[in-house]
Design a protein around this motif. Structure first.
Motif, PDB file in Angstrom:
ATOM      1  N   ASP A 125       0.850  -1.191   0.000  1.00 37.68           N
ATOM      2  CA  ASP A 125       0.000   0.000   0.000  1.00 37.68           C
ATOM      3  C   ASP A 125       0.882   1.236   0.000  1.00 37.68           C
ATOM      4  O   ASP A 125       1.504   1.573   1.015  1.00 37.68           O
ATOM      5  CB  ASP A 125      -0.911  -0.017   1.232  1.00 37.68           C
ATOM      6  N   LYS A 127       0.323   4.418   0.160  1.00 33.38           N
ATOM      7  CA  LYS A 127      -0.619   5.511   0.430  1.00 33.38           C
ATOM      8  C   LYS A 127       0.074   6.845   0.685  1.00 33.38           C
ATOM      9  O   LYS A 127      -0.569   7.900   0.634  1.00 33.38           O
ATOM     10  CB  LYS A 127      -1.534   5.148   1.593  1.00 33.38           C
ATOM     11  N   GLU A 128       1.393   6.818   0.981  1.00 34.97           N
ATOM     12  CA  GLU A 128       2.123   8.057   1.239  1.00 34.97           C
ATOM     13  C   GLU A 128       2.750   8.619  -0.026  1.00 34.97           C
ATOM     14  O   GLU A 128       3.376   9.683   0.007  1.00 34.97           O
ATOM     15  CB  GLU A 128       3.219   7.801   2.283  1.00 34.97           C
ATOM     16  N   GLU A 357      -5.619  -2.839   8.736  1.00 37.19           N
ATOM     17  CA  GLU A 357      -5.917  -1.571   8.067  1.00 37.19           C
ATOM     18  C   GLU A 357      -7.386  -1.436   7.663  1.00 37.19           C
ATOM     19  O   GLU A 357      -7.824  -0.350   7.299  1.00 37.19           O
ATOM     20  CB  GLU A 357      -5.052  -1.444   6.800  1.00 37.19           C
ATOM     21  N   GLU A 359     -11.738  -2.491   8.202  1.00 41.05           N
ATOM     22  CA  GLU A 359     -12.771  -2.749   9.198  1.00 41.05           C
ATOM     23  C   GLU A 359     -13.323  -4.164   9.023  1.00 41.05           C
ATOM     24  O   GLU A 359     -13.416  -4.668   7.906  1.00 41.05           O
ATOM     25  CB  GLU A 359     -13.901  -1.728   9.068  1.00 41.05           C
ATOM     26  N   PHE A 376     -11.542   0.746   4.574  1.00 40.51           N
ATOM     27  CA  PHE A 376     -10.309   0.993   5.321  1.00 40.51           C
ATOM     28  C   PHE A 376     -10.566   1.919   6.493  1.00 40.51           C
ATOM     29  O   PHE A 376     -11.547   2.681   6.523  1.00 40.51           O
ATOM     30  CB  PHE A 376      -9.245   1.588   4.401  1.00 40.51           C
ATOM     31  N   ASN A 377      -9.660   1.867   7.456  1.00 44.75           N
ATOM     32  CA  ASN A 377      -9.762   2.738   8.625  1.00 44.75           C
ATOM     33  C   ASN A 377      -9.525   4.196   8.253  1.00 44.75           C
ATOM     34  O   ASN A 377      -9.980   5.107   8.956  1.00 44.75           O
ATOM     35  CB  ASN A 377      -8.749   2.312   9.700  1.00 44.75           C
ATOM     36  N   ASP A 378      -8.781   4.437   7.169  1.00 47.57           N
ATOM     37  CA  ASP A 378      -8.533   5.803   6.734  1.00 47.57           C
ATOM     38  C   ASP A 378      -9.325   6.077   5.450  1.00 47.57           C
ATOM     39  O   ASP A 378      -9.747   5.169   4.757  1.00 47.57           O
ATOM     40  CB  ASP A 378      -7.035   6.023   6.487  1.00 47.57           C
ATOM     41  N   LYS A 379      -9.512   7.327   5.155  1.00 47.43           N
ATOM     42  CA  LYS A 379     -10.172   7.724   3.912  1.00 47.43           C
ATOM     43  C   LYS A 379      -9.170   7.613   2.770  1.00 47.43           C
ATOM     44  O   LYS A 379      -8.008   8.004   2.919  1.00 47.43           O
ATOM     45  CB  LYS A 379     -10.687   9.165   4.007  1.00 47.43           C
ATOM     46  N   ARG A 380      -9.599   7.098   1.626  1.00 48.47           N
ATOM     47  CA  ARG A 380      -8.672   6.938   0.509  1.00 48.47           C
ATOM     48  C   ARG A 380      -9.419   6.959  -0.816  1.00 48.47           C
ATOM     49  O   ARG A 380     -10.611   6.639  -0.885  1.00 48.47           O
ATOM     50  CB  ARG A 380      -7.874   5.652   0.644  1.00 48.47           C
TER      51      ARG A 380
END
Length: 438
Positions: A125, A127-128, A357, A359, A376-380
């Protein structure tokens, strides 16, 4: 490493991802590539039994519900293979399973973005990154060489694994086997004096019927032991089939987890029943065979649980329990065929990379959005779609071939950010929810 970032990478090439690839092929909006570990496309090779049909009509092909004008429809396959008139005169909506496999192989050979003999061994992932994406690590099976591909989205279509009873994995395949290996081991089975099939679904009956027809040429006893209360028919009634529509999926998905599980219990006849034609063939076969005599070479025993299988000098002993009478007994057999179904295949890297990462609805069921994204736990904005393990989130139709096209249309439109293919709406005469009236 591949320098360009694909719009989407598909992991696994079964009917679901193959259909996704076929729909994507007809649009310039999405750049996609798909990977599969097997060397070529083949669908349930161990169960391509002659004379056995799909349980859904021919319209439930790879693309028709999303794009009936596609060159990859089953009707175009018939046209290209000069089978339009034979199919017309055949007068059956259901397609022979062997022909459906050939149809899908025909589609697969025309699509350039499919890579067989390549196993996805990891997904990272990123994501950064400046452009958030996934890095997919692929191993070429022939050389062992690893390659790296990047995509904004991934679609996991890794299918199912045979579900074996505890402790049976170590027993010889030619003696105790899952139905997924039936045709590979059939010659061994035909040499046995007694073959027992364990199961009560469509696969169990297809194997039982196939061996029953072979039994006339072999001195063999044939038994069928089922845990269910009997050999029950698939509910093919018109209104029952409306549970395999986008409208019902909409309704089912908005229920809470407890309500969804309860609803699945009520849909058993739609999920686990046996095709009426298969039951008719079996009953007719048994009726004709027993004219004027009792057939001691055939046993069908419902309400029987198999608690274990033990090897012995003359074959195997099945530890059985007639659960209604609460009677335990041992049943001998030379060979055993397990029609015990399948479980979702979740790759080992998945839990390592994404287990914490995303739910979860319980320990085994991840949370999935209506358009088939993992939550996911974060928005993406870089999405991880799944075609695997969806019954708890999208209902009994999660494995239905017709609804798979509806699912792929959702995924394509979400990736494109606009409507590429139109989804069918208001397709039922029944109304399931009352929320619009509150």
């Amino acid at each position: 490493m591949e320098k360009n970032i694909y719009d989407v990478i598909g992991i696994g090439i079964g009917p679901f991802n193959l259909g996704l690839a076929a729909l994507i092929d007809q649009t310039d909006e999405i750049d996609a590539v798909f990977f599969e570990s097997t060397p070529e496309f083949i669908w349930h090779p161990g169960m391509l039994i002659e004379k056995m049909d799909l349980q859904v009509p021919f319209l439930a092909d790879l693309v028709t519900f999303g794009d009936p004008k596609s060159p990859y429809t089953f009707m175009n396959y018939l046209h290209e293979h000069d089978r339009m008139f034979p199919f017309f005169f055949h007068r059956h909506f259901e397609v022979p399973r062997e022909e459906y496999n050939h149809y899908m192989q025909w589609v697969a050979k025309q699509l350039s973005g499919l890579h067989f003999g390549h196993t996805v061994v990891d997904v990272l992932d990123k994501k950064e990154a400046e452009v958030p994406h996934y890095e997919v690590v692929v191993e070429e099976k022939a050389t062992g060489k690893q390659k790296y591909f990047q995509a904004k989205h991934v679609v996991m279509g890794t299918g199912n694994d045979p579900l074996m009873l505890d402790g049976m994995e170590s027993l010889p395949n030619e003696d105790v086997l899952h139905t997924s290996r039936y045709l590979f081991e059939k010659d061994h089975l035909l040499k046995a004096k007694h073959v027992t099939i364990v199961g009560s679904g469509q696969s169990a009956l297809e194997v039982f019927l196939d061996l029953l027809e072979e039994q006339e040429r072999h001195d063999m006893k044939l038994s069928l032991l089922t845990r269910s209360g009997g050999l029950f028919q698939l509910d093919t009634a018109k209104f029952a089939q409306e549970m395999f529509t986008p409208d019902f999926v909409d309704y089912f998905h908005q229920l809470n987890f407890k309500q969804r599980n309860e609803a699945l219990d009520t849909l058993g006849p739609l999920r686990k029943g046996i095709d009426p034609d298969t039951l008719t063939r079996l009953y007719t076969k048994l009726y004709h065979r027993t004219a004027g005599m009792k057939d001691s070479q055939v046993l069908i025993q419902p309400m029987t649980e198999i608690k274990g299988i033990e090897a012995c000098e003359d074959g195997y002993h099945l530890q059985c329990r007639q659960w209604q009478e609460e009677i335990e007994y041992t049943y001998p057999s030379d060979k055993v065929v397990l029609a015990t179904g399948y479980k979702p295949h979740i790759p080992s890297w998945f839990m390592d990379r994404f287990g914490d990462e995303i739910e979860w609805e319980d320990d085994l069921m991840y949370k999935v959005s209506r358009d088939y994204q993992l939550v996911f736990n974060d928005k993406r904005d870089h999405h991880f779609f799944t075609l695997t393990n969806l019954v708890h989130s999208h209902g009994a139709g999660a494995t239905n071939l017709g609804l798979s096209v509806h699912r792929n249309v959702h995924i394509i439109n979400t990736i494109a950010g606009k409507e590429i293919y139109r989804n069918q709406k208001e397709s039922t005469f029944q109304q399931f929810s009352m929320k619009d009236y509150q």
